[in-house]
Design a protein around this motif. Structure first.
Motif, PDB file in Angstrom:
ATOM      1  N   LEU A   1      -2.638   5.186   9.222  1.00  0.00           N
ATOM      2  CA  LEU A   1      -2.052   5.327  10.570  1.00  0.00           C
ATOM      3  C   LEU A   1      -2.928   4.672  11.632  1.00  0.00           C
ATOM      4  O   LEU A   1      -2.431   4.230  12.671  1.00  0.00           O
ATOM      5  N   PHE A   2      -4.241   4.641  11.347  1.00  0.00           N
ATOM      6  CA  PHE A   2      -5.168   4.110  12.346  1.00  0.00           C
ATOM      7  C   PHE A   2      -5.494   2.636  12.126  1.00  0.00           C
ATOM      8  O   PHE A   2      -6.274   2.048  12.870  1.00  0.00           O
ATOM      9  N   VAL A   3      -4.899   2.058  11.093  1.00  0.00           N
ATOM     10  CA  VAL A   3      -5.103   0.625  10.844  1.00  0.00           C
ATOM     11  C   VAL A   3      -3.955  -0.110  11.519  1.00  0.00           C
ATOM     12  O   VAL A   3      -2.811  -0.022  11.081  1.00  0.00           O
ATOM     13  N   LEU A   4      -4.294  -0.851  12.589  1.00  0.00           N
ATOM     14  CA  LEU A   4      -3.208  -1.358  13.436  1.00  0.00           C
ATOM     15  C   LEU A   4      -2.958  -2.862  13.296  1.00  0.00           C
ATOM     16  O   LEU A   4      -1.824  -3.291  13.206  1.00  0.00           O
ATOM     17  N   ASP A   5      -4.050  -3.643  13.241  1.00  0.00           N
ATOM     18  CA  ASP A   5      -3.815  -5.100  13.240  1.00  0.00           C
ATOM     19  C   ASP A   5      -3.618  -5.594  11.816  1.00  0.00           C
ATOM     20  O   ASP A   5      -3.998  -4.939  10.844  1.00  0.00           O
ATOM     21  N   ASP A   6      -2.993  -6.738  11.703  1.00  0.00           N
ATOM     22  CA  ASP A   6      -2.600  -7.296  10.399  1.00  0.00           C
ATOM     23  C   ASP A   6      -3.792  -7.583   9.482  1.00  0.00           C
ATOM     24  O   ASP A   6      -3.706  -7.364   8.266  1.00  0.00           O
ATOM     25  N   THR A   7      -4.883  -8.066  10.063  1.00  0.00           N
ATOM     26  CA  THR A   7      -6.057  -8.418   9.241  1.00  0.00           C
ATOM     27  C   THR A   7      -6.634  -7.158   8.594  1.00  0.00           C
ATOM     28  O   THR A   7      -6.921  -7.138   7.390  1.00  0.00           O
ATOM     29  N   SER A   8      -6.769  -6.112   9.429  1.00  0.00           N
ATOM     30  CA  SER A   8      -7.298  -4.846   8.892  1.00  0.00           C
ATOM     31  C   SER A   8      -6.340  -4.249   7.871  1.00  0.00           C
ATOM     32  O   SER A   8      -6.760  -3.697   6.851  1.00  0.00           O
ATOM     33  N   LYS A   9      -5.026  -4.404   8.129  1.00  0.00           N
ATOM     34  CA  LYS A   9      -4.023  -3.871   7.192  1.00  0.00           C
ATOM     35  C   LYS A   9      -4.141  -4.580   5.847  1.00  0.00           C
ATOM     36  O   LYS A   9      -4.080  -3.935   4.793  1.00  0.00           O
ATOM     37  N   LYS A  10      -4.302  -5.906   5.896  1.00  0.00           N
ATOM     38  CA  LYS A  10      -4.403  -6.662   4.639  1.00  0.00           C
ATOM     39  C   LYS A  10      -5.624  -6.197   3.863  1.00  0.00           C
ATOM     40  O   LYS A  10      -5.556  -5.959   2.662  1.00  0.00           O
ATOM     41  N   LYS A  11      -6.723  -6.020   4.595  1.00  0.00           N
ATOM     42  CA  LYS A  11      -7.974  -5.601   3.959  1.00  0.00           C
ATOM     43  C   LYS A  11      -7.799  -4.211   3.327  1.00  0.00           C
ATOM     44  O   LYS A  11      -8.202  -3.969   2.193  1.00  0.00           O
ATOM     45  N   TYR A  12      -7.170  -3.312   4.092  1.00  0.00           N
ATOM     46  CA  TYR A  12      -7.000  -1.945   3.590  1.00  0.00           C
ATOM     47  C   TYR A  12      -6.031  -1.887   2.424  1.00  0.00           C
ATOM     48  O   TYR A  12      -6.270  -1.199   1.439  1.00  0.00           O
ATOM     49  N   TYR A  13      -4.935  -2.659   2.505  1.00  0.00           N
ATOM     50  CA  TYR A  13      -3.977  -2.703   1.393  1.00  0.00           C
ATOM     51  C   TYR A  13      -4.604  -3.300   0.144  1.00  0.00           C
ATOM     52  O   TYR A  13      -4.307  -2.877  -0.976  1.00  0.00           O
ATOM     53  N   THR A  14      -5.474  -4.285   0.329  1.00  0.00           N
ATOM     54  CA  THR A  14      -6.182  -4.871  -0.820  1.00  0.00           C
ATOM     55  C   THR A  14      -7.033  -3.793  -1.485  1.00  0.00           C
ATOM     56  O   THR A  14      -7.058  -3.669  -2.721  1.00  0.00           O
ATOM     57  N   HIS A  15      -7.745  -3.046  -0.651  1.00  0.00           N
ATOM     58  CA  HIS A  15      -8.579  -1.948  -1.144  1.00  0.00           C
ATOM     59  C   HIS A  15      -7.735  -0.903  -1.869  1.00  0.00           C
ATOM     60  O   HIS A  15      -8.064  -0.474  -2.982  1.00  0.00           O
ATOM     61  N   LEU A  16      -6.592  -0.527  -1.266  1.00  0.00           N
ATOM     62  CA  LEU A  16      -5.729   0.492  -1.887  1.00  0.00           C
ATOM     63  C   LEU A  16      -5.118  -0.020  -3.191  1.00  0.00           C
ATOM     64  O   LEU A  16      -4.963   0.736  -4.149  1.00  0.00           O
ATOM     65  N   PHE A  17      -4.792  -1.280  -3.219  1.00  0.00           N
ATOM     66  CA  PHE A  17      -4.218  -1.881  -4.436  1.00  0.00           C
ATOM     67  C   PHE A  17      -5.217  -1.780  -5.584  1.00  0.00           C
ATOM     68  O   PHE A  17      -4.869  -1.420  -6.709  1.00  0.00           O
ATOM     69  N   GLU A  18      -6.483  -2.047  -5.269  1.00  0.00           N
ATOM     70  CA  GLU A  18      -7.531  -1.944  -6.272  1.00  0.00           C
ATOM     71  C   GLU A  18      -7.641  -0.501  -6.783  1.00  0.00           C
ATOM     72  O   GLU A  18      -7.743  -0.232  -7.978  1.00  0.00           O
ATOM     73  N   ILE A  19      -7.538   0.447  -5.842  1.00  0.00           N
ATOM     74  CA  ILE A  19      -7.615   1.864  -6.232  1.00  0.00           C
ATOM     75  C   ILE A  19      -6.436   2.257  -7.115  1.00  0.00           C
ATOM     76  O   ILE A  19      -6.615   2.915  -8.145  1.00  0.00           O
ATOM     77  N   ARG A  20      -5.241   1.848  -6.740  1.00  0.00           N
ATOM     78  CA  ARG A  20      -4.050   2.166  -7.544  1.00  0.00           C
ATOM     79  C   ARG A  20      -4.182   1.590  -8.937  1.00  0.00           C
ATOM     80  O   ARG A  20      -3.810   2.197  -9.943  1.00  0.00           O
ATOM     81  N   PHE A  21      -4.730   0.370  -9.011  1.00  0.00           N
ATOM     82  CA  PHE A  21      -4.913  -0.288 -10.309  1.00  0.00           C
ATOM     83  C   PHE A  21      -5.914   0.494 -11.168  1.00  0.00           C
ATOM     84  O   PHE A  21      -5.671   0.755 -12.344  1.00  0.00           O
ATOM     85  N   ILE A  22      -7.033   0.881 -10.569  1.00  0.00           N
ATOM     86  CA  ILE A  22      -8.069   1.604 -11.311  1.00  0.00           C
ATOM     87  C   ILE A  22      -7.522   2.952 -11.796  1.00  0.00           C
ATOM     88  O   ILE A  22      -7.779   3.386 -12.928  1.00  0.00           O
ATOM     89  N   GLU A  23      -6.742   3.614 -10.941  1.00  0.00           N
ATOM     90  CA  GLU A  23      -6.136   4.895 -11.341  1.00  0.00           C
ATOM     91  C   GLU A  23      -5.196   4.687 -12.534  1.00  0.00           C
ATOM     92  O   GLU A  23      -5.184   5.484 -13.475  1.00  0.00           O
ATOM     93  N   LEU A  24      -4.440   3.606 -12.484  1.00  0.00           N
ATOM     94  CA  LEU A  24      -3.494   3.309 -13.572  1.00  0.00           C
ATOM     95  C   LEU A  24      -4.261   3.056 -14.874  1.00  0.00           C
ATOM     96  O   LEU A  24      -3.879   3.545 -15.937  1.00  0.00           O
ATOM     97  N   ILE A  25      -5.346   2.323 -14.770  1.00  0.00           N
ATOM     98  CA  ILE A  25      -6.161   2.044 -15.965  1.00  0.00           C
ATOM     99  C   ILE A  25      -6.702   3.340 -16.548  1.00  0.00           C
ATOM    100  O   ILE A  25      -6.741   3.543 -17.764  1.00  0.00           O
ATOM    101  N   TYR A  26      -7.145   4.230 -15.672  1.00  0.00           N
ATOM    102  CA  TYR A  26      -7.653   5.537 -16.122  1.00  0.00           C
ATOM    103  C   TYR A  26      -6.591   6.278 -16.918  1.00  0.00           C
ATOM    104  O   TYR A  26      -6.844   6.780 -18.018  1.00  0.00           O
TER     105      TYR A  26
END
Lengths: 163, 382
Positions: free
Chosen positions: A64-89
């Motif tokens: 909710l606090f990530v507002l600009d596109d650059t920060s969103k891309k960075k955060y989504y990249t981070h979350l994507f990595e987390i989702r992937f690691i969880e799936l691997i687990y």
């Protein structure tokens, strides 16, 4: 009542490692082998954990606090990595009771994150290809065309969509 | 003024209950109650034909009667079956008020305490959404307590009849017998008469079902272990779920049998060191709290047993119990049976992992509250 409120954080501290204790089933592919093809480390809180919803809540609040596109891309990249690691687990520790929902969550996340992956740099493409390699290796540890195999294949297909 | 508040509160409760009743569905326990009623109407022994049946005969006859009315008036069974328990809740409210007035509680406070019952979310959910009939025996238990507290010298046997009738609907009031037996100012003759009158209705009602030496009914009534839906069993289930989404516990039969032993041991110890000569309401409350704390097979409706007793004892812990109990119940329904609470309102799938946390933490906090309350009540001197 105040004692109960003080007790709650202690309960969370106890429950969190419990989900790791419960993961005493054998890994299908040793972690070192996965790491040699690009895997990093497992998350401390995974989809089978009783406090997983808290982790997701924290992520959504932060979003909710990530507002600009650059920060969103960075955060989504981070979350994507987390989702992937969880799936691997979930796949590697054979938590098949959680596989369908974890794959669904992963696929939905890819759908949400895709608009932020319009312009790729070579590092991102390389990373996604490694993810596909890891998923394929783990997929083949399950009987071919079984429901688990098919679920993992869905995740692979969704990951390919990012390319 | 107090009466106006009371009636407004009851009216609001009726509206809430009607909302749940009209939007309910014939699921879970309601469909089981229907099966029991159908067996009786078809002339079949429900204790032989239905494997899970553990309700005493009067409960089954009530459901058979409700089913007959449902056919006659063409009103859905799941609506009609909830009328009696909710009516029992309303009558309980008035009895609570009367009880408190007789104990010289100010009318305005008596009103608020009474409303704490009729507007209690646990009471509303169990009677109106879940559709269980535990409020009927609870009313009879409360009436027995009312008579023993205020009219024991004149109407001693009436209390016994009321308690005996409660036992013919659900067996849980049986565990309160030590409280009544150990009350002071009763001769041995009165105590024995009380026990015999209590047991007589259930003995008469089960006799036809024990013909030819068939003791299945006894096995069903007294051997029933319950389903381990709430309490510390739910905590174990939550922890076990993390392994691979398993929500059935291994060794559950063993745990259940062990917990029965623990409960009966606790009941004996309570009887020896605590119940004798104590305030009847707190004695009964302590027994129910012991049960909720140590027994493995806690079902949702068992939470409603506590309410009226705690309110006439004016135990403030009822607030924490209600709050944590509601959280535990919601976690249970959301995970195992959203259709029980939402009925036709929402179509949510059961067994979604995202609700297991609510189930686990709700029951953990609920169980801690129950344990804490039990310890407090035992430590309190009346």
């Amino acid at each position: 009542m105040i004692k109960l409120i003080i007790l709650l954080p202690l309960i969370f501290l106890v429950v969190s490692p419990l989900s790791q204790v419960m993961a005493k089933t054998q890994e299908l592919v040793p972690r070192e082998q996965l790491q040699s093809i690009g895997f990093t480390e497992y998350e401390s809180i995974n989809p089978n954990s009783l406090i997983y919803q808290l982790k997701r809540l924290g992520e959504n609040v932060r979003l909710l606090f990530v507002l600009d596109d650059t920060s969103k891309k960075k955060y989504y990249t981070h979350l994507f990595e987390i989702r992937f690691i969880e799936l691997i687990y979930i796949i590697n520790f054979q938590k098949t009771g959680f596989l369908a929902e974890t794959v669904n969550r992963y696929n939905v996340f890819i759908g949400k994150a895709k608009p932020y992956y319009k312009h790729f740099d070579p590092n991102s493409i390389n990373k996604i290809n490694k993810y596909i390699d890891i998923l394929e290796k783990l997929r083949d540890m399950y009987p071919a065309n079984s429901s688990y195999w098919l679920s993992i294949q869905q995740a692979i297909d969704s990951t390919r969509n990012l390319l | 003024m107090g009466s106006l508040i009371l009636f407004l509160g009851i009216f609001l409760s009726v509206l809430l209950r009607a909302f749940f009743i009209l939007h309910g569905a014939e699921v879970a326990d309601i469909s089981k109650l229907r099966e029991m009623g159908e067996a009786v109407l078809n002339g079949i022994n429900p204790y032989l034909s239905i494997p899970y049946n553990v309700y005493p005969p009067l409960a089954i006859y009530i459901e058979a009667g409700t089913l007959s009315l449902s056919y006659f008036f063409d009103i859905p069974f799941h609506i009609l079956t909830k009328i009696l328990p909710n009516l029992a809740d309303i009558l309980t409210t008035f009895l609570i008020y009367k009880f408190l007035i007789k104990t010289r509680v100010k009318p305005i406070f008596a009103c608020f305490w009474s409303l704490a019952f009729v507007l209690n979310p646990i009471s509303i959910i169990i009677s109106s959404a879940h559709g269980q009939i535990d409020s009927i025996p609870s009313l009879l238990v409360l009436f027995a307590i009312y008579v023993m507290v205020f009219y024991s010298h004149k109407l001693h046997n009436l209390a016994a009849i009321s308690l005996g009738l409660a036992i013919t609907i659900k067996p849980n009031p049986l565990m309160l017998l030590p409280s009544f037996y150990l009350l002071k100012n009763q001769s041995l003759k009165q105590k024995v008469t009380f026990l015999l009158i209590c047991i007589l209705p259930i003995a008469v009602m089960i006799t036809p079902y024990t013909k030819s030496g068939n003791l299945k009914i006894l096995e069903g009534l007294f051997g029933y272990s319950g389903v381990y839906d709430l309490g510390y069993a739910a905590v174990f289930r939550g922890i076990s779920y993390q392994d691979n989404a398993n929500f059935w516990l291994p060794q559950s039969q063993k745990l259940s049998e062990t917990s029965k032993l623990i409960f009966f041991t606790g009941l004996i110890l309570l009887s020896m060191f605590f119940l004798r000569g104590r305030n009847l309401v707190r004695s009964c409350l302590s027994i129910y709290l012991l049960f909720l704390t140590v027994y493995f097979g806690i079902s949702a409706q068992y939470l409603s047993w506590i309410l009226s007793l705690a309110i006439i004892a004016r135990e403030k812990m009822i607030i924490y119990f209600s709050f944590t109990g509601l959280f535990a119940l919601l976690g249970f329904y959301m995970f195992f049976g959203p259709e029980i609470i939402f009925g036709k309102l929402l179509n949510l799938a059961a067994y979604q992992s995202k609700y297991i946390s609510m189930y686990f933490f709700g029951n953990l906090i609920f169980w801690i509250t129950t344990l804490w309350w039990f310890i407090k009540i035992v430590k309190k001197n009346d």
